[in-house]
Design an enzyme around this catalytic site. Structure first.
Site, short mmCIF file in Angstrom:
data_model
loop_
_atom_site.label_atom_id
_atom_site.label_comp_id
_atom_site.label_asym_id
_atom_site.label_seq_id
_atom_site.Cartn_x
_atom_site.Cartn_y
_atom_site.Cartn_z
CB ALA A 157 -38.41 -85.05 -1.16
CG ASP A 172 -32.76 -71.47 -2.77
OD1 ASP A 172 -32.38 -72.42 -3.49
OD2 ASP A 172 -32.65 -70.28 -3.11
CB VAL A 173 -30.86 -77.31 -2.02
CG1 VAL A 173 -31.68 -78.05 -0.98
CG2 VAL A 173 -31.49 -77.45 -3.40
CB SER A 179 -29.54 -87.19 -16.10
OG SER A 179 -30.32 -87.37 -17.27
CE1 TYR A 218 -31.66 -82.18 -15.35
CE2 TYR A 218 -31.26 -83.83 -17.04
CZ TYR A 218 -31.76 -83.49 -15.79
OH TYR A 218 -32.35 -84.45 -15.01
CE LYS A 277 -29.56 -83.93 -13.05
NZ LYS A 277 -29.82 -84.06 -11.61
#
Length: 252
Positions: free
Chosen positions: A14, A63-64, A142, A154, A158
């Site tokens: 965020a 750090d997710v 995405s 990616y 996604k």
């Protein structure tokens, strides 16, 4: 509007872009927002923007991609803000390259940050949500989930978000937890600017090319994604679950 009065929201990634816009939108509508990024210092600018408008927010470094770190951070959020009602899984990175040139480290990094982090955050958040029999989880997929040249890692991550979303909606629905995803098309952010740089284009020129292929003839803005995330996190979407909503100006 005060759709989120009394609610606590966690938004990951965020510090900028869609994550920052989402945190600001939820706060504008009354939520107390935990602004999560890799460091609290990175998240502070978003917090400052929220508090300058009279909203409530705190910055958290996490750090997710680290499950233990997520457990500790979310425990701090609950201790500081009193609960955890809404989770927005927005953290993400790109490491674009044609597949035959893609090193395994870049594959692993993108899968971990974009997909495993959503597992980590949802896994920790659902324990709080099940106990209170209420929760909203919205994750960022995405348009690239449908396939995009130079983004095998990616796109796979996604697409995984969409499968995770559909499955969690089935498993968590009996506990009054709605789980959905949004799949943005071309949004003008630092991430898409980096994509432009990768192909040797200026961000403005890259956006213009994308706009030509979009029925609305423009690219999207982070605030437009944030408004859809806010809808899915609200009671206006109380009977919506397991869905991925594409936000792409009508592109096919």
């Amino acid at each position: 509007m005060t759709r989120f009065a009394g609610k606590v929201a966690v938004v990951t990634g965020a510090a900028q872009g869609i994550g920052a816009a989402t945190a600001e939108r939820l706060a504008e509508e009354g939520a107390a927002v935990a602004v999560v990024d890799l460091t609290a210092e990175r998240a502070q600018a978003t917090v400052d923007a929220i508090t300058a408008k009279g909203g409530t927010a705190r910055a958290y470094g996490c750090d997710v991609a680290d499950h233990d770190a997520v457990e500790a951070a979310f425990a701090r959020v609950v201790a500081d803000l009193g609960a955890l009602h809404i989770l927005v899984n927005n953290a993400g990175i790109t490491r674009d390259n044609l597949f035959f040139r893609m090193p395994k480290d870049d594959w692993d990094a993108v899968i971990t940050v974009n997909l495993t982090s959503a597992y980590n955050c949802a896994h920790v958040a659902q324990a709080y949500m099940v106990q209170q029999k209420y929760g909203k989880i919205v994750s960022l997929s995405s348009r690239s989930a449908l396939g995009n040249r130079g983004q095998a890692n990616y796109a796979a991550a996604k697409a995984g978000i969409q499968g995770l979303t559909a499955t969690l909606a089935i498993e968590l629905g009996p506990y009054n937890i709605n789980v959905n995803a949004v799949a943005p098309g071309y949004i003008a952010t630092a991430m898409t600017a980096a994509t432009a740089e990768r192909v040797g284009a200026r961000a403005e020129d890259h956006q213009a090319m994308a706009a030509e292929r979009t029925p609305l003839r423009r690219v999207g803005r982070p605030e437009e994604v944030a408004s859809v995330v806010a809808f899915l996190a609200s009671e206006d979407a109380s009977y919506v679950s397991g869905q991925t909503l594409y936000i792409n100006g009508g592109a096919r």
